[in-house]
Design an enzyme around this catalytic site. Structure first.
Site, PDB file in Angstrom:
ATOM      1  CD  GLU A 340     -14.263 -25.450  85.687  1.00  0.00           C
ATOM      2  OE1 GLU A 340     -13.070 -25.102  85.544  1.00  0.00           O
ATOM      3  OE2 GLU A 340     -14.846 -26.204  84.900  1.00  0.00           O
ATOM      4  CG  ASN A 383     -20.967 -24.852  85.973  1.00  0.00           C
ATOM      5  OD1 ASN A 383     -21.773 -25.742  86.228  1.00  0.00           O
ATOM      6  ND2 ASN A 383     -20.146 -24.920  84.918  1.00  0.00           N
ATOM      7  CG  HIS A 419     -17.048 -32.782  82.815  1.00  0.00           C
ATOM      8  ND1 HIS A 419     -17.479 -32.745  81.510  1.00  0.00           N
ATOM      9  CD2 HIS A 419     -16.995 -31.493  83.230  1.00  0.00           C
ATOM     10  CE1 HIS A 419     -17.677 -31.488  81.145  1.00  0.00           C
ATOM     11  NE2 HIS A 419     -17.406 -30.704  82.182  1.00  0.00           N
ATOM     12  CD  GLU A 450     -19.443 -27.480  82.160  1.00  0.00           C
ATOM     13  OE1 GLU A 450     -18.405 -28.097  81.824  1.00  0.00           O
ATOM     14  OE2 GLU A 450     -19.429 -26.307  82.583  1.00  0.00           O
ATOM     15  CG  ASP A 452     -18.309 -34.972  79.162  1.00  0.00           C
ATOM     16  OD1 ASP A 452     -18.021 -35.183  80.365  1.00  0.00           O
ATOM     17  OD2 ASP A 452     -17.736 -34.108  78.485  1.00  0.00           O
TER      18      ASP A 452
END
Length: 530
Positions: A340, A383, A419, A450, A452
């Site tokens: 990040e 990432n 996300h 990642e 979700d």
């Protein structure tokens, strides 16, 4: 008849005498306990000073270790634990292991005893709050090798030291699970540890799990181009929850340690490393032929406070990379080297975090070069979140990785986190595909890192998971798809800082670990020919 009965007893083996003490050190595993060293005369405990650190950087909760792979008592009714303690520190008896939800440790029921400043320091947690509900100091003048006893009798804990009962506290049902797990903290030696009245000792579970046909991993591995399909995993449920462990082993060929490789966990104090929990996840993966995507070496969150205050940030960063990547060399396949780094609101598109403030934008290139030097065979990723969508964040990310490639920085790929916390986070499949292909043109791999999807609408959730995985399967530079956890039981979108934590609804399995429609959509996305 008596002779026959006696012969049958001999053949079956004479049962142990009732309430015979169980030795919890001899022949037991304390070698996988963070901060501990097993010796010929006991277990040496060293202080880790490990804390959960909030997003803003301040310490929020102590995070002492638990011997997850060591002996676990099975108890029912009255029992006692006797320990010989030499030095200053704590022995903690847990009814279940603590669960880590990113910036929060869900504190389970436990009872803690310690010899501190010559007194027996005791505390009891009820599993309904971060802090103990009872705490008291008993006795005085305790020194040297101190014999400490914790006895549960009915609804009362009795505490003794040096052969004398010193006090009692109410038991709020700490061991209603029927198990006792052991943890410790401080600087002291555990010279003996026995239990009387316990019904047995359970050792660590077998890591190897069964595989099943039709699983995500079996379908992914049957494709002409093998694709990694995985999940982030947490170590405590991996050890303590049989259903969680079995599902992880049967469904995935790729895993990411969710928290246990972050700096606050593996280097809580400068030069003091605690790899044991992360090692456990890696050992589970290797036992089941699962690749490990390691997370993460350089980030501006999840840092121990000493890292934030250190004046020699470059040395801190490179030493950390050398130590951590070096420890896992040959056992992990990939690394998130920098996590990040983007902030589209700044003119250069970068987050001006503590590493940037110390070294400028070049900290990113330095981190990648350091990681490559330590583990030349690992695939190295940057990432990032929010770059799946069109807009300034994506443009800033693309410009950054393009420059890194042009400058010869050894970056191999980009993780797009994916996300989806609200409706505005939904990204059309073709937008995602466009970005995957743009990165392919730069010679970069891509992984969904990642994912979700927060929604109670299972059909919508299934659509998002299925479409994203289908694109990854279809684009040759997309090497893996990982959800950020797989069951709502332990998902990071749970409502935390409350007891019990309120499960979220963002993952492909429910909180009872039954598949949702999203799981079916993912299976369908992996069908050969789809």
């Amino acid at each position: 008849m008596l002779r026959i009965f006696a012969a049958l007893l001999l053949a079956a083996g004479t049962p142990p005498a009732a309430h015979a003490p169980l030795d919890l050190l001899a022949g037991q595993d304390w070698s996988h306990f963070a901060g501990a060293t097993q010796t010929a005369d006991g277990v040496q405990i060293r202080p880790l000073d490990r804390w959960i650190v909030a997003t803003e950087g301040q310490r929020s909760q102590p995070n002492p270790p638990v011997n997850l792979l060591g002996p676990r008592l099975v108890v029912n009714g009255t029992f006692q634990v006797d320990a010989t303690m030499s030095g200053s520190g704590y022995l903690q008896l847990y009814g279940s292991p603590p669960i880590i939800y990113d910036e929060w440790r869900q504190e389970p029921p436990s009872v803690r005893v310690g010899v501190i400043d010559g007194k027996l320091d005791v505390a009891v947690w009820n599993g309904k709050a971060d802090k103990p509900v009872q705490a008291k100091k008993f006795g005085s003048g305790l020194s040297g090798d101190v014999a400490v006893r914790v006895k549960r009798s009915g609804s009362t804990f009795e505490f003794s030291a040096g052969g004398r009962q010193l006090g009692t506290l109410a038991d709020p049902g700490v061991f209603s699970s029927g198990h006792v797990w052991f943890g410790a903290d401080g600087a002291w030696k555990l010279k003996s540890l026995t239990a009387t009245g316990a019904t047995g000792i359970r050792k660590a579970p077998e890591w190897k799990q069964k595989t099943v046909s039709g699983s995500l991993r079996s379908r992914a591995e049957a494709l002409p181009r093998k694709v990694g399909v995985g999940s982030a995993l947490a170590v405590a449920p991996l050890v303590a929850d049989d259903q969680y462990r079995a599902t992880a082993g049967e469904q995935f060929n790729l895993i990411t340690p969710e928290n246990d490789m972050k700096p606050q966990f593996v280097q809580p104090t400068r030069g003091v490393f605690a790899f044991e929990e992360a090692d456990a996840i890696v050992d589970f993966a290797r036992a089941n032929n699962i690749a490990v995507h390691a997370h993460t070496l350089v980030w501006f969150e999840a840092l121990p406070t000493w890292m934030r205050s250190a004046s020699d940030k470059k040395t801190v960063m490179t030493d950390h990379i050398k130590a951590v990547a070096g420890h896992f060399k040959g056992r992990v396949t990939e690394w998130d080297v920098v996590n990040e780094p983007m902030n589209e609101d700044n003119s250069d598109g970068l987050e001006h975090n503590l590493w940037y403030q110390a070294m400028g934008a070049d900290y990113i290139a330095q981190a990648f070069r350091a990681a490559r030097a330590v583990d030349p065979s690992a695939v190295l990723y940057l990432n990032e979140y929010g770059a799946e969508a069109e807009g300034p964040r994506w443009k800033a990310l693309y410009a950054l990785v393009k420059k890194l490639k042009q400058d010869g920085v050894p970056i191999d790929g980009v993780g797009l986190q994916s996300h989806e916390y609200e409706a505005g986070d939904r990204v059309p499949a073709e937008t995602f595909r466009k970005h995957v292909r743009a990165l392919a043109d730069l010679g970069l791999k891509v992984r969904v890192s990642e994912m979700d999807v927060v929604t109670s609408d299972q059909a919508l959730q299934a659509k998002q998971f299925g479409e994203r995985l289908a694109v990854c399967r279809q684009e040759s530079n997309c090497t893996g798809f990982t959800s950020w956890g797989f069951t709502d039981r332990y998902g990071s979108t749970a409502t935390t800082n409350r007891y019990p934590a309120l499960p979220g609804n963002a993952l492909p399995w429910t909180s009872s670990i039954t598949p949702k429609k999203a799981h079916t959509a993912m299976v369908d996305a992996l069908r050969n020919g789809s």
